[in-house]
Scaffold this motif. Structure first.
Motif: not given
Length: 472
Positions: A312-316
């Motif tokens: 997971p990443s906030a870039g998603q």
């Protein structure tokens, strides 16, 4: 009510003439005919939850109880394998017993889930959490360069991911969009009535607050989605009334982005950097996330190198991607803009943002494609319509300010902690020293949970945002 165009009196007459001139110069850009609505892409504007579902389901049907029960048990007994010493015999035994039970589970068919998107989302979340619990609860001395993920988890996760058209790994959707329930089911869906972090790895309030902060940004972003829809629903964008409306929309957008930036910076008061870096963040890591990290092997599945498995990443975040598309931010440096990209900009992971879209649910990715294929790109309108330039540039400036804050937060929570030699409170000292020694042997710089070189990427994205501004 908004004042007309929110223009200063000294510029009002000039800008009115500019609008009238623009009408003559522009071809009439009318709204196209029947178009898909956000709801067609599972974007919930009527319920004001946006990319979050109207209401997640709390549990899968009885046939899938082995998955649900395993997740409950994992949150009760599992700890990070990196924190285990040879003396932690009880925790080691609990972890090995749980993992052996996972290996002994049958492969459960997902056929009964395929007709219900809510069930599929829940299945993806449960299975992805189980896989990350499985991988990261193994002590480092028990891995030999790879970890075999048992078919009882690998097969259904790959199948569910295929139906949802998203990566077979823990994603932003699992941890934020689908990781909540209602405090009081009888009351409406509001942020005050939502409990985030239903599933946690560390069991800490810091982790719960981290998910809550991300979810708050998503819910603020619903206002952006309404705004984008209003813009694309205008009959045309070239007459005086429409240009005034667009300026009002952009003024609203600045206020929303400012609130998003405030939410981001407020996380410093809710999430301890040491707890996040040492006790929470390691659970997010995906396949081969570092030089000493094991390679994942899906039993009976394809080679991990052919899959998207970063974690997971906030870039998603689909809502932030929608904002960048609306403003036409060029992260890949494909367009000629001023100032020219620096050498460090060119060295960053230019394909990162596009790659992160593969971790989103397919329907959300379709929405972004629909938004990107508009016949009335906002930046082109701002370039050709002087009365819109100031408002457009103000929105770009607000997003740049947000990205400046993101860089500071990343430095606090990741870069600085990666360089720290301080022993985090609550972790076994000996185990932590071993972890630090392993990290010191690694080459490379601090990376984000999406698998990128963090500082370089964030600065490049900030600079790409700045270059979107148009000359006044």
């Amino acid at each position: 009510m908004y004042p007309i165009d929110l223009l200063s009196p000294s510029h009002l007459f000039t800008n009115v003439l500019s609008v009238l001139n623009s009408v003559q110069l522009l071809s009439r850009k009318e709204a196209p005919g029947a178009q898909p609505t956000p709801a067609d892409f599972e974007v919930n504007l009527q319920s004001n939850t946006g990319f979050l579902p109207e209401k997640p389901i709390p549990r899968l049907p009885e046939a899938y109880s082995p998955w649900e029960d395993a997740l409950t048990r994992a949150q009760q007994v599992l700890v990070l394998g990196e924190n285990l010493t040879e003396q932690d015999t009880e925790s080691r035994a609990d972890g090995e017993l749980w993992r052996s039970q996972m290996r002994g589970l049958p492969v459960i068919s997902i056929n009964d889930l395929k007709t219900d998107k809510q069930l599929l989302r829940r299945a993806h979340k449960v299975l992805a959490f189980l896989v990350h619990f499985y991988v990261h609860s193994i002590p480092p001395d028990q891995t030999a360069g790879s970890v075999l993920i048992p078919r009882s988890l690998a097969t259904p996760l790959l199948q569910v991911s295929d139906v949802l058209r998203m990566a077979p790994v823990l994603t932003f959707a699992d941890t934020v969009l689908w990781n909540w329930d209602l405090i009081n089911p009888e009351l409406p869906v509001t942020i005050e009535n939502m409990r985030f972090g239903v599933e946690l790895f560390s069991g800490t309030e810091d982790e719960r607050n981290f998910w809550f902060g991300n979810a708050k940004v998503e819910l603020l972003g619903v206002e952006m989605l309404h705004l984008f829809n209003e813009y694309h629903s205008l009959p045309n964008v070239s007459d005086f009334a429409s240009v005034c409306k667009i300026n009002r929309l952009l003024t609203r957008l600045v206020a929303i982005v400012d609130r998003v930036e405030e939410t981001l910076t407020s996380m410093r008061d809710l999430v301890d950097p040491s707890t996040f870096y040492w006790q929470v963040r390691p659970w997010f890591n995906g396949n081969a996330s570092g030089p000493s990290s094991p390679t994942w092997v899906f039993e009976d599945g394809p080679d991990a190198s052919t899959l998207d498995l970063s974690g997971p990443s906030a870039g998603q975040s689909s809502v932030m991607h929608a904002l960048d598309i609306f403003l036409d931010i060029d992260f890949k440096l494909q367009q000629r803009r001023y100032p020219a990209p620096s050498e460090s900009n060119k060295r960053s992971d230019l394909g990162f943002m596009e790659r992160m879209r593969r971790y989103m649910p397919g329907a959300h990715r379709d929405y972004l494609s629909h938004l990107a294929n508009t016949t009335r790109p906002l930046r082109e309108l701002a370039k050709s319509t002087p009365a819109v330039k100031e408002s457009y540039n103000a929105a770009v400036s607000a997003v740049r300010k947000f990205r400046d804050s993101h860089i500071r937060i990343a430095c606090l929570y990741v870069v600085s902690m990666a360089r720290s030699t301080a022993i985090p409170v609550g972790c076994p000292v000996f185990a932590m020293m071993q972890r630090m020694e392993r990290q010191q042997k690694q080459t490379g710089r601090s990376t984000g949970t999406g698998g990128n070189e963090l500082s370089l990427l964030l600065k490049s994205n900030r600079d790409a945002t700045s270059r979107a501004a148009v000359k006044v």
